[in-house]
Motif scaffolding. Structure first.
Motif, mmCIF file in Angstrom:
data_model
loop_
_atom_site.group_PDB
_atom_site.id
_atom_site.type_symbol
_atom_site.label_atom_id
_atom_site.label_comp_id
_atom_site.label_asym_id
_atom_site.label_seq_id
_atom_site.Cartn_x
_atom_site.Cartn_y
_atom_site.Cartn_z
ATOM 1 N N UNK A 192 16.900 85.469 56.378
ATOM 2 C CA UNK A 192 16.795 84.670 57.606
ATOM 3 C C UNK A 192 16.375 83.261 57.234
ATOM 4 N N UNK A 193 17.187 82.299 57.671
ATOM 5 C CA UNK A 193 16.768 80.909 57.538
ATOM 6 C C UNK A 193 16.779 80.317 58.939
ATOM 7 N N UNK A 194 15.583 80.208 59.497
ATOM 8 C CA UNK A 194 15.469 79.592 60.821
ATOM 9 C C UNK A 194 15.418 78.086 60.588
ATOM 10 N N UNK A 195 16.303 77.369 61.277
ATOM 11 C CA UNK A 195 16.373 75.928 61.037
ATOM 12 C C UNK A 195 15.995 75.169 62.305
ATOM 13 N N UNK A 196 14.980 74.345 62.180
ATOM 14 C CA UNK A 196 14.619 73.448 63.274
ATOM 15 C C UNK A 196 15.729 72.414 63.374
ATOM 16 N N UNK A 197 16.445 72.470 64.507
ATOM 17 C CA UNK A 197 17.620 71.611 64.675
ATOM 18 C C UNK A 197 17.517 70.914 66.029
ATOM 19 N N UNK A 198 16.819 69.774 66.100
ATOM 20 C CA UNK A 198 16.469 69.182 67.387
ATOM 21 C C UNK A 198 17.662 68.863 68.289
ATOM 22 N N UNK A 199 17.434 69.109 69.578
ATOM 23 C CA UNK A 199 18.420 68.757 70.597
ATOM 24 C C UNK A 199 18.017 67.405 71.175
ATOM 25 N N UNK A 200 18.866 66.405 70.977
ATOM 26 C CA UNK A 200 18.496 65.053 71.403
ATOM 27 C C UNK A 200 18.771 64.827 72.882
ATOM 28 N N UNK A 201 19.469 65.773 73.518
ATOM 29 C CA UNK A 201 19.853 65.568 74.917
ATOM 30 C C UNK A 201 18.916 66.285 75.886
ATOM 31 N N UNK A 202 18.529 67.522 75.547
ATOM 32 C CA UNK A 202 17.779 68.328 76.514
ATOM 33 C C UNK A 202 16.357 68.657 76.076
ATOM 34 N N UNK A 203 15.980 68.253 74.880
ATOM 35 C CA UNK A 203 14.611 68.535 74.456
ATOM 36 C C UNK A 203 13.969 67.258 73.923
ATOM 37 N N UNK A 204 13.234 66.593 74.808
ATOM 38 C CA UNK A 204 12.566 65.342 74.413
ATOM 39 C C UNK A 204 11.157 65.610 73.883
ATOM 40 N N UNK A 205 10.733 66.883 73.986
ATOM 41 C CA UNK A 205 9.389 67.229 73.529
ATOM 42 C C UNK A 205 9.385 67.489 72.023
ATOM 43 N N UNK A 206 10.263 68.431 71.623
ATOM 44 C CA UNK A 206 10.321 68.807 70.210
ATOM 45 C C UNK A 206 11.359 67.930 69.516
ATOM 46 N N UNK A 207 10.992 66.656 69.333
ATOM 47 C CA UNK A 207 11.925 65.655 68.816
ATOM 48 C C UNK A 207 11.816 65.564 67.296
ATOM 49 N N UNK A 208 12.737 64.803 66.701
ATOM 50 C CA UNK A 208 12.673 64.578 65.249
ATOM 51 C C UNK A 208 11.296 64.040 64.854
ATOM 52 N N UNK A 209 10.837 63.015 65.591
ATOM 53 C CA UNK A 209 9.550 62.397 65.247
ATOM 54 C C UNK A 209 8.404 63.399 65.350
ATOM 55 N N UNK A 210 8.466 64.200 66.400
ATOM 56 C CA UNK A 210 7.402 65.198 66.611
ATOM 57 C C UNK A 210 7.353 66.188 65.446
ATOM 58 N N UNK A 211 8.538 66.661 65.032
ATOM 59 C CA UNK A 211 8.581 67.615 63.919
ATOM 60 C C UNK A 211 8.124 66.972 62.619
#
Lengths: 287, 581
Positions: A192-211
């Motif tokens: 299992x490789x779970x990949x954090x893959x930010x959604x730039x349209x519908x998720x402004x909370x868990x953003x690239x910067x936040x991660x």
């Protein structure tokens, strides 16, 4: 020897500009080249959602199945032809909502399949609803007052569920992600490789910067012991799963190698022949 | 013909005693049919097993019983009414009583006592089997031989003990034979080489012979035997059975394997079929071969898991969203079950589409005789259009869903260089790439829907037995077709020119063949085990259900009996004559 170009198609991407999935695709293609994979002997089974479109962009044998069913399909492909490199790819909804049953059982079954989950904590293709990995309080169209459910913790579930290889990558950290996918493919058994893959349209909370601010790279921690389920669980609990790297691995014998008498050559090439003596012996029970 | 039945409490070895009688009779050359007629009036621990044996093929149940072996009084109370002048062979240990008005002779033997004398109460059933052998005039040696084969692996002592019990029962009955008012003299059988098996066995053997090497399933009554048989047989031929977490996984794993080129199957019943519908659409859309066995049982929901019904037909043909073509084939005998067991894989690969083998509980579970020569190996294996190699100068992407004259596109199996493509449940262009272009969509729908029509030139979708200009034709599928065949014999004995028609392919519907085959019949009775007349509805949709047609429906979970179908048919003919005159 296949090159990066060999794994590309001419299909134009349907993903939003800036989508984390581009990074997953790029890392996967790099990893395929690195392990010496060939398009003809690579099978990619994709699920439904934005992530499921990945099969359109990789030149290999691809099947795009029903929502949540990538893992059973991947098992079927692997058992039909053991010589294939089999990858299942889907999103967090596919893996941890509609496909959760298959996820848990695939962990304990441990067939040699690499499972890449593109986790953006939101339903993107249906235009922004709560996902099983959405944080409590997360506002979406189906949780306008904020999600009142606790999120799924896929990594802890995987470790507790009998997984033999558990890793988490981040689509922006390409070298590490490609390396994790390589290690997953090289692992004998289910990875299992779970990949954090930010959604730039519908998720402004868990953003690239936040991660980038919150993720801790376990691969850079020389004291971390990835051979202990208990310690893996503790670390995941302490970090709320906000880590990247190889979290747990143990040497294993894949499912297909344990099936009694199972052909080593592909079933797909089998002529179906049964020796007459074997057939006659079989019929004795009906005499 | 003799109908023999044994009844007692569950756990008393009722099934295994029946199993011994049926196998010995079959080995002697009799045709046999063994079953349990579940009935809602029978509650608690009571169980029974019935064997019909005779010199003509038997494929259905009957109401009548000649010999009833009763291991408790409850058996006499519950089953006694099936006897008309027959014999009840009872264990004297429970002081059996013949209820008033019952037309039968009660013969009590000290079965329990004899068993104890032999050192084990468990031997009571063997004593009953031995007594039955004498009563039916079957001789004791064939029972000795069979017991030696069956218990051989358990050691010589076990064989000897069972043979002694058989002998005691045989002897005890022979000594009391002079008191019997009724005796049976079966026509000596013509020696034959037959096997005894169930429809599930025949389907599983057919699949095995047909090259199926992967079975992904989830246990469900009455389909589970298929999985259990294959898991026993596969290790010697290199196959695998996977017990999946649910039916969603079962069908999808089988589809994944079909995509990758293995002959893969699943087997299920009603609730599992409902869960599989979305994935069946995927297989139809991606043109992936897969074989699904549906052993129908009482529905909807959990319904009646151990009861007979044929109510999944429309769900198999039309279930799921969208319009997804599938082939549904309908065996009605062991021979047809074996044939369809392998042919389903040929059809699935030739037509690149899901194929259902539609059976039902009675066909799936009850034992019958079958000529060994029918269960042959090898069987024809046809894999359809598969491209194995591409020229080295081919740089164009493979057109997996190319439009062709017969609407079937050549496919590649993963591992073939140059043949890579995307199989997707999303509408797609000939290349496999996603396309929602209106013209392409319509052509792709037509391609998928039309490609299966040529099946009718490959196999006869409707078979008829009996006169072309029949007074009456009985129509059915599955085990009901077998009931109809016996009912037609009964009607013929009453002077009615009766014919029987049964479907071998119900989807796509064999329109032309059905129309011509039913043309000469004066009356046509569609006999089906469901509440809404699903076969009749299908005939109506074809515009072929005219004033000659009537339906006989049954949905109480109990199989049709030939005598009941014959009686209804006679009434139907009589009442229509009243109207005519």
């Amino acid at each position: 020897m296949a090159t990066l170009q060999d794994f590309k198609t001419e299909e134009k991407s349907w993903w939003c500009p800036g989508c984390g999935d581009f990074g997953v695709l790029a890392a996967l293609q790099k990893a395929l080249v690195k392990v010496g994979a060939e398009p003809a002997t690579t099978a990619i089974i994709a699920g439904i959602g934005c992530s499921g479109k990945i099969g359109n962009y990789i030149n290999s044998y691809n099947i795009h199945v029903t929502h949540g069913r990538t893992l059973p399909a991947a098992l079927g492909v692997k058992l039909a032809n053991r010589t294939l490199r089999v990858l299942a790819v889907g999103g967090d909804g596919d893996a941890y909502a509609i496909g959760m049953g298959h996820f848990m059982h695939s962990l304990r079954r441990n067939a040699d399949i690499t499972y890449i989950v593109m986790d953006n904590h939101v339903y993107g293709l249906t235009k922004g609803q709560t996902s099983p990995t959405s944080e409590t309080g997360f506002h979406t169209k189906t949780s306008p007052q904020g999600s009142i459910e606790a999120p799924v913790h896929p990594l802890m579930l995987a470790v507790a569920g009998g997984a033999t290889f558990v890793a988490q990558g981040f689509s922006s950290w390409q070298p590490q992600l490609a390396d994790l996918i390589v290690r997953g493919m090289e692992h004998h058994g289910f990875s299992l490789i779970n990949v954090i893959s930010p959604c730039v349209t519908y998720n402004r909370v868990n953003s690239y910067d936040w991660y980038k601010k919150t993720l801790v790279n376990l691969d850079e921690d020389p004291t971390y012991d990835r051979s202990s389920r208990a310690r893996a669980l503790t670390r995941l609990e302490e970090t709320d799963e906000l880590v990247t790297g190889l979290i747990y691995q143990e040497a294993s014998t894949p499912y297909e190698e344990k099936i009694p008498g199972f052909l080593k050559t592909p079933l797909a090439h089998h002529d179906g022949h049964i020796a007459q003596e074997a057939w006659d012996a079989l019929l004795e029970q009906f005499e | 013909m003799i109908a023999w039945k044994i009844g007692g409490d569950q756990g008393e070895g009722i099934d295994s005693t029946g199993d011994i009688v049926i196998h010995v009779a079959n080995r002697l050359g009799y045709y046999v049919y063994g079953y349990k007629s579940f009935s809602s009036r029978i509650k608690g621990g009571h169980t029974h097993y019935k064997v019909r044996l005779g010199t003509h093929p038997i494929q259905a149940a009957t109401r009548h019983t000649d010999i009833l072996v009763a291991l408790n009084q409850e058996t006499i109370e519950l089953e006694g009414s099936e006897l008309q002048g027959g014999v009840i062979l009872a264990d004297s240990a429970f002081s059996p009583v013949l209820p008033p008005g019952l037309d039968a002779q009660l013969l009590a033997l000290p079965m329990t006592q004899m068993a104890k004398e032999l050192g084990s109460g468990l031997m009571r059933n063997m004593i009953a089997a031995g007594a039955s052998a004498a009563l039916m005039g079957l001789g004791i040696q064939p029972f000795y031989d069979y017991v030696a084969k069956r218990f051989g692996t358990k050691g010589a002592e076990v064989v000897k003990a069972n043979q002694m019990a058989l002998q005691r029962g045989y002897q005890a009955l022979s000594e009391s034979a002079h008191t019997l008012k009724t005796t049976w003299t079966l026509t000596p059988p013509i020696p034959a080489d037959r096997l005894v098996m169930t429809g599930n066995d025949a389907v599983a053997l057919g699949a095995l012979a047909g090259g199926c090497r992967l079975m992904c399933g989830y246990p469900i009554t009455p389909a589970t035997d298929i999985m259990e048989s294959l898991v026993k047989w596969f290790p010697s031929v290199g196959g695998a059975v996977v017990q999946m977490e649910d039916e969603l996984g079962s069908i999808t794993a089988a589809i994944g394997a079909g995509f990758a080129g293995a002959r893969a199957m699943t087997a299920t019943s009603g609730p599992g079929l409902s869960l599989m519908q979305e994935a069946i659409g995927l297989a139809a859309m991606t043109e992936t071969p897969v074989v699904i066995v549906d052993t129908q049982r009482g529905g909807p929901s959990t319904g009646m898991p151990t009861k007979q019904e044929q109510s999944d037909l429309l769900a198999m043909i039309y279930g799921g969203h969208g319009e997804a073509p599938r082939i549904v084939i309908t065996p009605s005998s062991l021979e047809e079950s074996f044939e369809d067991g392998y042919e389903a894989f040929n059809l699935a690969e030739i037509y690149q589409t899901p194929v259902f083998i539609a059976t039902d509980l009675s066909l799936a579970l009850w034992q019958q005789s079958i000529e060994r020569s029918y269960v042959q190996n090898p069987v024809p294996i046809e894999r359809g259009k598969i491209v194995k190699t591409f020229g080295s100068n081919t740089s164009e992407p493979f057109q997996r869903y190319a439009f062709t004259a017969d609407n079937i596109s050549p496919r590649t199996l993963p591992g073939t260089p140059g043949g890579q493509y995307l199989a997707t449940g999303v509408e797609h262009a000939p290349s496999g790439k996603v396309s929602e272009a209106p013209e392409n969509r319509a052509r792709m729908m037509d391609k998928r829907l039309h490609k299966i029509q040529s099946i009718h030139s490959r196999r006869q979708g409707f078979l008829v037995q009996g006169p072309a200009n029949a007074d009456l034709m009985l129509i059915g599928i599955g085990s009901t077709a077998a009931v109809n065949r016996e009912a037609a014999q009964l009607l013929q004995q009453s002077g009615i020119a009766a014919a029987v028609g049964w479907f071998r392919t119900i989807a796509p519907f064999p329109h032309e063949l059905f129309a011509s085959a039913t043309q000469g019949s004066l009356h046509i009775l569609v006999v089906e085990q469901n509440a809404t007349g699903q076969i009749a509805q299908l005939i109506q949709m074809q515009g072929l259900y005219d004033q000659r047609f009537a339906t006989l429906l049954k949905y109480d979970g109990v199989p049709f009996l030939p005598e009941d179908v014959a009686q209804y048919a006679q009434q139907l003919i009589a009442s229509s004559m009243e109207v005519t005159h």
